[in-house]
Motif scaffolding. Structure first.
Motif, PDB file in Angstrom:
ATOM      1  N   LYS A 166     -14.895  15.068 -31.595  1.00  0.00           N
ATOM      2  CA  LYS A 166     -15.634  14.048 -30.860  1.00  0.00           C
ATOM      3  C   LYS A 166     -15.339  12.701 -31.516  1.00  0.00           C
ATOM      4  CE  LYS A 166     -18.917  12.589 -27.929  1.00  0.00           C
ATOM      5  NZ  LYS A 166     -18.924  12.876 -26.485  1.00  0.00           N
ATOM      6  N   VAL A 167     -14.738  11.789 -30.767  1.00  0.00           N
ATOM      7  CA  VAL A 167     -14.416  10.453 -31.265  1.00  0.00           C
ATOM      8  C   VAL A 167     -15.327   9.459 -30.555  1.00  0.00           C
ATOM      9  CG1 VAL A 167     -12.621   8.695 -31.465  1.00  0.00           C
ATOM     10  CG2 VAL A 167     -12.037  11.109 -31.755  1.00  0.00           C
ATOM     11  N   PHE A 168     -15.977   8.594 -31.325  1.00  0.00           N
ATOM     12  CA  PHE A 168     -16.980   7.686 -30.772  1.00  0.00           C
ATOM     13  C   PHE A 168     -17.010   6.413 -31.602  1.00  0.00           C
ATOM     14  CE2 PHE A 168     -18.757  10.532 -33.854  1.00  0.00           C
ATOM     15  CZ  PHE A 168     -19.590   9.753 -34.648  1.00  0.00           C
ATOM     16  N   THR A 169     -17.716   5.397 -31.118  1.00  0.00           N
ATOM     17  CA  THR A 169     -17.899   4.166 -31.879  1.00  0.00           C
ATOM     18  C   THR A 169     -19.157   4.285 -32.734  1.00  0.00           C
ATOM     19  OG1 THR A 169     -19.195   3.101 -30.134  1.00  0.00           O
ATOM     20  CG2 THR A 169     -16.800   2.776 -30.092  1.00  0.00           C
ATOM     21  N   ALA A 170     -19.146   3.569 -33.872  1.00  0.00           N
ATOM     22  CA  ALA A 170     -20.310   3.549 -34.766  1.00  0.00           C
ATOM     23  C   ALA A 170     -20.515   2.123 -35.250  1.00  0.00           C
ATOM     24  CB  ALA A 170     -20.110   4.502 -35.946  1.00  0.00           C
ATOM     25  N   SER A 171     -21.680   1.857 -35.815  1.00  0.00           N
ATOM     26  CA  SER A 171     -21.988   0.526 -36.327  1.00  0.00           C
ATOM     27  C   SER A 171     -22.350   0.627 -37.801  1.00  0.00           C
ATOM     28  CB  SER A 171     -23.151  -0.089 -35.551  1.00  0.00           C
ATOM     29  OG  SER A 171     -24.370   0.562 -35.899  1.00  0.00           O
ATOM     30  N   ALA A 172     -22.584  -0.518 -38.425  1.00  0.00           N
ATOM     31  CA  ALA A 172     -22.993  -0.557 -39.824  1.00  0.00           C
ATOM     32  C   ALA A 172     -24.508  -0.464 -39.974  1.00  0.00           C
ATOM     33  CB  ALA A 172     -22.485  -1.837 -40.486  1.00  0.00           C
ATOM     34  N   ALA A 173     -25.211  -0.107 -38.900  1.00  0.00           N
ATOM     35  CA  ALA A 173     -26.662   0.038 -38.977  1.00  0.00           C
ATOM     36  C   ALA A 173     -27.032   1.169 -39.936  1.00  0.00           C
ATOM     37  CB  ALA A 173     -27.240   0.307 -37.593  1.00  0.00           C
ATOM     38  N   TYR A 174     -28.284   1.201 -40.330  1.00  0.00           N
ATOM     39  CA  TYR A 174     -28.760   2.225 -41.263  1.00  0.00           C
ATOM     40  C   TYR A 174     -28.450   3.631 -40.742  1.00  0.00           C
ATOM     41  CZ  TYR A 174     -31.907   4.368 -44.707  1.00  0.00           C
ATOM     42  OH  TYR A 174     -32.423   5.111 -45.740  1.00  0.00           O
ATOM     43  N   ARG A 175     -28.621   3.830 -39.427  1.00  0.00           N
ATOM     44  CA  ARG A 175     -28.332   5.152 -38.856  1.00  0.00           C
ATOM     45  C   ARG A 175     -27.744   4.994 -37.465  1.00  0.00           C
ATOM     46  NH1 ARG A 175     -32.223  10.194 -39.481  1.00  0.00           N
ATOM     47  NH2 ARG A 175     -30.944  10.297 -41.353  1.00  0.00           N
ATOM     48  N   ASN A 176     -26.746   5.842 -37.173  1.00  0.00           N
ATOM     49  CA  ASN A 176     -26.185   5.975 -35.834  1.00  0.00           C
ATOM     50  C   ASN A 176     -26.576   7.325 -35.257  1.00  0.00           C
ATOM     51  OD1 ASN A 176     -23.808   3.814 -34.970  1.00  0.00           O
ATOM     52  ND2 ASN A 176     -24.241   3.833 -37.167  1.00  0.00           N
ATOM     53  N   TYR A 177     -26.596   7.391 -33.936  1.00  0.00           N
ATOM     54  CA  TYR A 177     -26.937   8.622 -33.226  1.00  0.00           C
ATOM     55  C   TYR A 177     -25.850   8.901 -32.192  1.00  0.00           C
ATOM     56  CZ  TYR A 177     -31.531   7.363 -35.112  1.00  0.00           C
ATOM     57  OH  TYR A 177     -32.571   7.002 -35.949  1.00  0.00           O
ATOM     58  N   VAL A 178     -25.521  10.172 -32.016  1.00  0.00           N
ATOM     59  CA  VAL A 178     -24.503  10.525 -31.031  1.00  0.00           C
ATOM     60  C   VAL A 178     -24.844  11.877 -30.425  1.00  0.00           C
ATOM     61  CG1 VAL A 178     -22.960  11.658 -32.700  1.00  0.00           C
ATOM     62  CG2 VAL A 178     -22.014  10.675 -30.606  1.00  0.00           C
ATOM     63  N   ASN A 179     -24.532  12.036 -29.143  1.00  0.00           N
ATOM     64  CA  ASN A 179     -24.676  13.319 -28.458  1.00  0.00           C
ATOM     65  C   ASN A 179     -23.354  14.062 -28.434  1.00  0.00           C
ATOM     66  OD1 ASN A 179     -26.974  11.779 -26.348  1.00  0.00           O
ATOM     67  ND2 ASN A 179     -27.463  13.658 -27.410  1.00  0.00           N
ATOM     68  N   ILE A 180     -23.440  15.365 -28.535  1.00  0.00           N
ATOM     69  CA  ILE A 180     -22.303  16.232 -28.255  1.00  0.00           C
ATOM     70  C   ILE A 180     -22.733  17.213 -27.181  1.00  0.00           C
ATOM     71  CG2 ILE A 180     -21.214  16.006 -30.519  1.00  0.00           C
ATOM     72  CD1 ILE A 180     -22.637  18.542 -31.366  1.00  0.00           C
ATOM     73  N   ASN A 181     -21.814  17.644 -26.379  1.00  0.00           N
ATOM     74  CA  ASN A 181     -22.179  18.488 -25.247  1.00  0.00           C
ATOM     75  C   ASN A 181     -21.582  19.883 -25.380  1.00  0.00           C
ATOM     76  OD1 ASN A 181     -23.453  19.033 -22.812  1.00  0.00           O
ATOM     77  ND2 ASN A 181     -21.646  18.533 -21.612  1.00  0.00           N
ATOM     78  N   VAL A 182     -22.374  20.852 -24.998  1.00  0.00           N
ATOM     79  CA  VAL A 182     -21.895  22.227 -24.915  1.00  0.00           C
ATOM     80  C   VAL A 182     -21.266  22.409 -23.539  1.00  0.00           C
ATOM     81  CG1 VAL A 182     -22.552  24.652 -24.947  1.00  0.00           C
ATOM     82  CG2 VAL A 182     -23.659  23.034 -26.496  1.00  0.00           C
TER      83      VAL A 182
END
Length: 596
Positions: A108-124
């Motif tokens: 899974k390739v996605f964008t991220a930021s320098a924020a304290y926490r990032n969140y991402v979904n992955i799908n089944v």
């Protein structure tokens, strides 16, 4: 030829960290396309939410590219890593799923930021068994979901001896089909000749053989036919590129497909993801999701669409922001997806126009007031009453699967949270600048009594549970007030007392200014002891020294009640009332008072 359909069940997909790449330092804001960005290091923590998967029946593992495994937390149904060096435009994780004793690994390739926490979904992925093909002189033809066709010539599998039957598992993906973007292994871009292009897809397939070590034979002409959706048939060109994944788990041009009638056909050389798409100019859009009061909307899923379907799918980070890659010169709309566990409202927010973007841009999208989204403003103090300069707060509700960090800056933070009325008693933990957790405070986000009101809270938090400070932050009609004090001082009273009848009385302020109400307290956290059955009664309600009468939907929730004198009571109130002139008002707020 014989065509069979064998239904095999579901399989899990998940995701990846980053590798360096060559290009410009950042996407320029002045160009109507995007040069390939250079490596852009960021450091963050990451929480990964699998969609449509039961971890008990189909256990997944998630790891970074360098084989660091993320920790699974059942209470949040998520995978977490607290320290993730990654790349802003090429964050990459890997998921392993055990499917009928065969292990599959998905990127899974996605964008991220320098924020304290990032969140991402992955799908089944909803993989199905499309059919069986015999490895011998016969080969086979298999019908695929979405009306595609896979043709495997004789001896179409490599590294096989003897006559062996192989099952083909597959899934059809198209931008017009729900969850297209969250299901892709990499968001839709490709880098060629120093330029990053958006991939406008006509559809694609994931293909797998039910044997991890067996692939198609590249020496024979294994062909994949993909139908052209009805909405795209009029403008579909005679041929378009076909893309698979390279070693960096990003899209790589693997050839061309030729149009015959209303289908594209191409030769494929291996299993995996195959995407039929045209490269177009694209730009990065930074979205800031905010409430009407300017609070960041954190850990919230959004889907962006054009007339052709989904073009981006992301979750906002711990500062309420996200970065997405979109095609230029196409009107873009936003769907806000409130997918938090047991969300009660099901209020849809779809098709919100964002505009047309020709260059890299930033934009703020304001979420309209809604009863299931609460704004929390916090003032954070040390035990001695001085402001805690910097740190963070952890907002957590295990039963509702909420777990998000928000930074404290100059002693304050602002956030929003989605209400779950089945589990409406989350807690906020103060974390100092060294990462050490301090005190934890329960908070009430909403109630069954007044679901239809948009709610805002202003809470004072202290670094230790018995800090000698009391407060009440409240809003009377539209005017905000704050009353603070210390137990035993000569200032305003902020007390809870129990009279001989067993009725508790809370006094905030003095006889001419402030609030006084009474009711029967219990030790149950989140207990509501005022409700609509008090309409028309007084029961000791005084506002600014005036006797008043409760109207419907008046309530108080207790989040802390120490059992001894000198302890503290904390909570939230929302009171609709009539004054002595029969004028209607509302007063609501948060409080911490001393027990006498």
């Amino acid at each position: 030829m014989k065509r069979t359909l064998l239904l095999l069940g579901a399989l899990g997909l998940v995701t990846g960290c980053s590798k360096s790449h060559q290009g410009t330092s950042a996407p320029p804001a002045s160009l109507n396309y995007t040069p390939t960005p250079a490596a852009t290091p960021v450091n963050t923590s990451l929480m990964v939410y699998p969609l449509n998967n039961d971890q008990t029946s189909n256990p997944l593992t998630v790891k970074t590219i360098d084989n660091t495994y993320l920790t699974y937390t059942p209470g949040f149904n998520s995978f977490t890593i607290s320290d993730l060096p990654t790349d802003q435009y090429l964050s990459n994780i890997l998921t392993t799923a055990n499917y009928i004793n065969t292990y599959f690994i998905f990127p899974k390739v996605f964008t991220a930021s320098a924020a304290y926490r990032n969140y991402v979904n992955i799908n089944v992925l909803p993989l199905v068994g499309a059919g069986d093909i015999l490895y011998d002189y016969t080969g086979g033809v298999i019908d695929l979901p979405g009306n595609g066709v896979l043709t495997v010539p004789p001896y179409g599998f490599g590294h096989v001896t003897g006559s062996v039957s192989f099952s083909v598992n597959t899934c059809y993906l198209h931008p017009a089909v729900k969850d297209y973007l969250v299901s892709l292994p990499c968001y839709p871009f490709a880098d060629e000749n120093g330029k990053r292009s958006f991939l406008e897809s006509y559809g694609g397939y994931f293909l797998a053989t039910h044997s991890a070590n067996v692939d198609f034979n590249p020496a024979v002409n294994v062909s994949l036919q993909m139908p052209i959706a009805a909405a795209q048939q009029a403008t579909a060109p005679d041929s378009i590129p076909v893309w698979d994944l390279n070693t960096n788990n990003t899209w790589h041009r693997a050839g061309y497909s030729k149009r015959t009638g209303n289908a594209y056909t191409t030769q494929i050389t291996r299993k995996g993801f195959w995407n039929f798409a045209i490269p177009k100019d694209g730009v990065y859009l930074t979205l800031h999701l905010r409430t009407t009061t300017g609070a960041p909307v954190v850990n919230t899923r959004i889907t962006l669409k054009t007339s052709g379907g989904e073009v981006a799918d992301a979750r906002t980070d711990s500062e309420g922001n996200t970065v997405v890659f979109i095609p230029v010169n196409e009107p873009v709309t936003l769907d806000l997806v409130n997918d938090h566990y047991n969300s009660w409202s099901n209020i849809s927010l779809k098709g919100q126009p964002l505009g047309t973007f020709n260059t890299a841009a930033e934009q703020t999208f304001t979420v309209p007031d809604r009863p299931d989204l609460v704004t929390i403003k916090g003032n954070v103090f040390s035990c001695d009453g001085s402001h805690m300069s910097n740190g963070a707060v952890l907002f957590s509700n295990t039963n509702a699967r909420d777990n998000q960090y928000v930074l404290v800056k100059n002693g304050n933070f602002t956030m929003s949270a989605w209400i779950n009325y089945a589990y409406n008693l989350p807690h906020i933990t103060i974390i100092d600048n060294s990462g050490r957790p301090l005190d934890t405070t329960n908070v009430v986000l909403g109630s069954p009594v007044s679901q239809n009101e948009s709610k805002q809270y202003t809470i004072d938090l202290y670094g230790c549970p018995n800090a000698a400070h009391v407060y009440c932050n409240y809003v009377l009609d539209t005017t905000a007030y704050s009353i603070t004090g210390q137990p035993g001082s000569n200032g305003p009273q902020l007390t809870e007392s129990n009279n001989p009848t067993g009725v508790d009385v809370i006094t905030i302020g003095d006889n001419t200014k402030g609030i006084r109400f009474q009711g029967y307290f219990t030790s149950v956290l989140g207990n509501y002891f005022f409700s609509s059955n008090l309409a028309g009664l007084s029961t000791g309600l005084k506002i600014n020294g005036e006797d008043c009468t409760f109207q419907s939907s008046s309530e108080i929730a207790i989040t802390r009640q120490d059992g001894i004198a000198g302890g503290y009571a904390e909570g939230w109130f929302s009171i609709h009332y009539s004054d002595s002139k029969n004028q209607s008002h509302k007063i609501s707020g948060n409080f911490r008072v001393i027990r006498s």
